[in-house]
Design an enzyme around this catalytic site. Structure first.
Site: not given
Ligand code: PLP
Length: 398
Positions: A57, A110, A186, A211
């Site tokens: 992790r 978004y 972003d 994306k």
């Protein structure tokens, strides 16, 4: 992992960086590509010291080359940090707002990020001020607070999803810093090949790696990139403790996709520009939103701060929501699906999502232009628009 090309990344062009950075050390019989490491834990000694991998992790060798490449592309001095999704990265970034602080956010961010911020604000974690990001004075007033508390964080998305409004990033970063606010940008729509928010003054860059960076619609992944070592440490701690980590296979796939980013962006941007012009001249289209068009309200700003105009464009279909849905149904090559930035062209009426802001027009279609042949893409759009306009259904074509 770091080899010759990575060490000299700053002297390489971005289209070389995507290919050259994050390769295994150049030794006899070494693989050309980094391997996928599947291990949840690592052999240790009596004491865990800084830099130990320790546990899955906290780190994974498969993340490293991708994080190195993202930092090199955004021009950051600290490695990038990948997360299990773009929204996991957004969640980590929002955790930097102090309790009771103030977040300024574009009304057309978004929608997932906006909903997250609205829900956190509704719980009283911070105050949310929603702004029209294209209106500089409105954003600056929200930052200073006009008598109320000044902002702690400015969230930027430019161009916005899906309205494609363009923020003046450098000016807004200066205004945010003047009141002591951090800026998170972003950069999903632009990719670091088209826009470099850190150079424009942003403290942190966010990507939905899902994306363009990964580019093949087969991975969900996110990233944050910053040069600020203190912020980097806080975000790394958040990732380790909250656990929104990337799977090794996803990280490996994303790096593999990144290798062709420059070619994909070059092709899809050129097609988007041409399609925007043709759509603008089509009488089945009431409005085209694309900062590449000189008539677009964001054109001058976009031209000043971007290298190109991206590959997402939006059209408002003449005839309203039903006509827009009919166009989507009539398309044969364009795939009706959410998301963007893959090799395949996608189309979506955004208001089909219940969470989409009401200010997004009902007849707005978001087009994510892929890398198919331009004339095939146009032929499909044209037959669908012509068919719907004539009210006679689509001509069977593509
Ligand atoms: N930012 C933008 C601009 C997006 O379009 C998306 C997803 O559509 C996200 C962030 C969220 O990323 P993810 O879907 O990888 O969580």
């Amino acid at each position: 992992m770091t080899d010759q090309p990575a060490a000299h990344a700053q002297n390489l062009s971005p289209d070389t960086v995507v290919v050259a950075v994050g390769r295994p050390a150049r030794e006899h019989d070494a693989p050309v590509n980094p391997p996928i490491v599947l291990s949840s834990t690592y052999v240790g000694t009596g004491t865990v010291v800084d830099g130990d991998r320790a546990y899955g992790r906290y780190s994974n060798p498969t993340w490293d080359p991708l994080e190195e490449a993202l930092a090199a592309l955004e021009g950051a001095t600290a490695p990038g940090l990948i997360f299990s999704s773009g929204l996991a990265a957004a969640s980590a970034a929002l955790s930097l707002i102090p309790a009771g602080g103030v977040l300024v956010m574009p009304r057309h961010s978004y929608q997932g990020a906006l909903v997250m911020a609205q829900e956190l604000a509704a719980k009283g974690l911070f105050t949310l001020r929603i702004v029209d990001i294209a209106r500089k004075d409105e954003v600056i007033a929200a930052l200073t607070g006009a008598g109320e508390s000044a902002a702690d964080m400015l969230w930027l998305e430019s161009p916005t999803n899906p309205m494609l409004e363009v923020a003046d990033i450098a000016v807004l970063c200066r205004a945010a810093h003047a009141v002591g606010a951090l800026v998170v940008t972003d950069n999903t729509f632009s990719t670091p090949l088209v826009q470099k928010p850190l150079e424009l003054g942003s403290d942190i860059v966010l990507h939905s790696v899902t994306k363009y960076l990964a580019g093949h619609s087969d991975v969900v992944l996110g990233a944050l990139v910053t040069s600020n070592t203190q912020l980097h440490g806080q975000l790394l701690h958040h990732r380790s403790i909250h656990g929104a980590i990337a799977g090794p296979f996803e990280a490996w796939l994303a790096l593999r996709g990144l290798r062709t980013l420059a070619l994909r962006v070059e092709r899809s941007q050129a097609s988007a520009m041409e399609l925007a012009q043709r759509l603008d001249a089509h009488d089945g289209v009431a409005r085209v939103r694309f900062p590449g068009l000189p008539s677009d309200p964001g054109h001058v700003r976009a031209a000043a701060q971007m290298h190109g105009f991206g590959s997402v464009l939006c059209i408002e279909v003449a005839g309203g929501a039903d006509a827009a849905n009919a166009v989507v149904d009539a398309l044969a090559l364009w795939t009706p699906a959410t998301s963007l930035g893959g090799v395949e062209s996608l189309v979506e009426r955004r208001r089909r999502h219940a969470n989409e802001p009401q200010s997004v027009p009902e007849n707005l279609l978001r087009l994510s232009v892929g890398i198919e042949n331009l004339e095939d893409l146009w032929a499909d759009l044209e037959q669908a628009l012509n068919g719907v306009r004539a009210g006679r259904g689509p001509d069977a074509k593509v």
